[in-house]
Design an enzyme around this catalytic site. Structure first.
Site, mmCIF file in Angstrom:
data_model
loop_
_atom_site.group_PDB
_atom_site.id
_atom_site.type_symbol
_atom_site.label_atom_id
_atom_site.label_comp_id
_atom_site.label_asym_id
_atom_site.label_seq_id
_atom_site.Cartn_x
_atom_site.Cartn_y
_atom_site.Cartn_z
ATOM 1 C CB ALA A 1 -1.136 0.052 1.303
ATOM 2 C CG HIS A 2 -0.998 5.090 0.669
ATOM 3 N ND1 HIS A 2 -0.788 5.664 1.819
ATOM 4 C CD2 HIS A 2 -2.317 4.346 1.011
ATOM 5 C CE1 HIS A 2 -1.746 5.476 2.754
ATOM 6 N NE2 HIS A 2 -2.963 5.021 2.090
ATOM 7 C CG ASN A 3 2.980 7.424 1.704
ATOM 8 O OD1 ASN A 3 1.691 7.456 1.540
ATOM 9 N ND2 ASN A 3 3.688 8.311 1.552
ATOM 10 C CB SER B 1 1.945 4.877 6.696
ATOM 11 O OG SER B 1 1.558 5.830 5.887
#
Length: 345
Positions: A240-242, A260
């Site tokens: 997923a993102h980050n 994250s």
């Protein structure tokens, strides 16, 4: 492609026993070998095969003492397993050797391509793309604007790389993988709907990373989703993102990493592991398949298992207890029956 035993021995720095001119044209498992094949023996439990088969060439350890005559030509090396692995690499390299630009393709006039590249048919290369030397891009690949791909990378058919993503040297990405799709960012509204949060970051993939088929790595909301040098990702993984995945980490198929999360170097995640967002996983951590990680794992080089995950040895003991629960239930029921009968007497 045909090779003689002498050529094989020269490549592997080994010695020939038998006919140095015997020809082989394929590699095979020892139990499936034939007169035109090259195979190897490293595990002693398979030694009986070399007295039974008629492989053209067998690579064996130099210290193996034969118990019977063999029909095949032998190539003796220090380590047969390692030597055969090198042959597999060479064979794969020769088989996949391609160069030039096929038609039709679209390459934007502002794109910069290095030397010795292969660009397969129906590939799209967008604005300001920078591609290094000796890169192989197979058919039907999409490369968005401002993407960078380092020397020696291989992008297999059907890969999609969205805008602004950066790939290092010797990166391998297998078919169907998507790099840089939007992160899963939506803000809840008063009326119960969700408003999309623009995902304006990118994905950075460092050198010598290999990514399996149909894996997805989301771009960051801001900043970068980062896959560090030497990481190996299996098929069907969601990053997923980050998220940041540390150096030389290995992640097996169907694992999902939420947004994250920071994974340190040399971590091993088994298949179907689920990791919640905004946590950290310490260096050298190993997580058993189908585990659920719902908190930060802060101790280095520790093993975890279960859902939610807890220390691996405790998980093993718990599994033993789980298997005994039906018998324990039966015994408790029997004791309750006996106690009731005693109280009624």
């Amino acid at each position: 492609m045909q090779f003689t035993a002498e050529q094989i021995a020269n490549l592997l720095h080994g010695t020939v026993e038998g006919n140095p001119e015997v020809l082989v044209d394929k590699l095979s498992k020892i139990e499936e070998s034939c007169p035109s094949s090259l195979t190897f023996l490293s595990n002693p439990k398979y030694e009986h095969f070399i007295y039974e088969i008629e492989a053209g060439i067998i690579v064996i350890n130099e210290d193996l003492n034969l118990q019977k005559p063999v029909k095949s030509t032998l190539v003796r090396v220090k380590n047969a397993y390692t030597a055969f692995t090198e042959l597999l690499k060479l064979y794969d390299q020769l088989r996949n050797e391609r160069s030039g630009i096929e038609e039709p393709v679209f390459i934007h006039e502002t794109a910069q391509l290095g030397e010795g590249n292969y660009i397969g048919a129906f590939t799209y290369i967008g604005k300001q793309v920078k591609i290094g030397n000796q890169v192989k891009i197979y058919p039907q690949v999409y490369i968005g604007d401002d993407v960078e791909i380092g020397d020696g990378s291989i992008i297999f058919p059907g890969v999609k790389i969205y805008r602004d993503c950066k790939l290092g040297k010797q990166v391998i990405i297998h078919s169907g993988t998507v790099v840089g799709s939007d992160g899963f960012g939506f803000a809840p509204q008063e009326d119960g709907s969700y408003s999309k949060i623009p995902q304006i970051g990118n994905v950075i993939i460092e050198d010598q990373v290999e990514i399996g088929a149909n894996t997805v790595i989301d771009r960051a909301t801001l900043g970068s989703t980062i896959i560090r040098k030497g990481v190996k990702l299996d098929n069907l993984i969601q990053i997923a993102h980050n998220v940041e995945v540390g150096y030389n980490t290995v992640i097996a198929a169907q694992t999902g990493i939420s947004g994250s999360t920071k994974i340190a170097e040399q971590v091993v995640l088994g298949g179907q592991v689920g990791v919640v967002g905004h946590i950290s996983i310490a260096k050298g951590t190993q997580v058993q398949a189908q585990s659920g990680v719902n908190k930060s794992l802060k101790e280095e080089y520790k093993k975890w298992g279960g859902s939610p995950a807890f220390p691996y040895n405790n998980e093993l003991r718990s599994q033993v207890l789980y298997s005994k629960l039906p018998e324990m239930e039966r015994r408790i029921a029997e004791l309750e029956k006996q106690l009731k009968e005693k109280n009624n007497s």
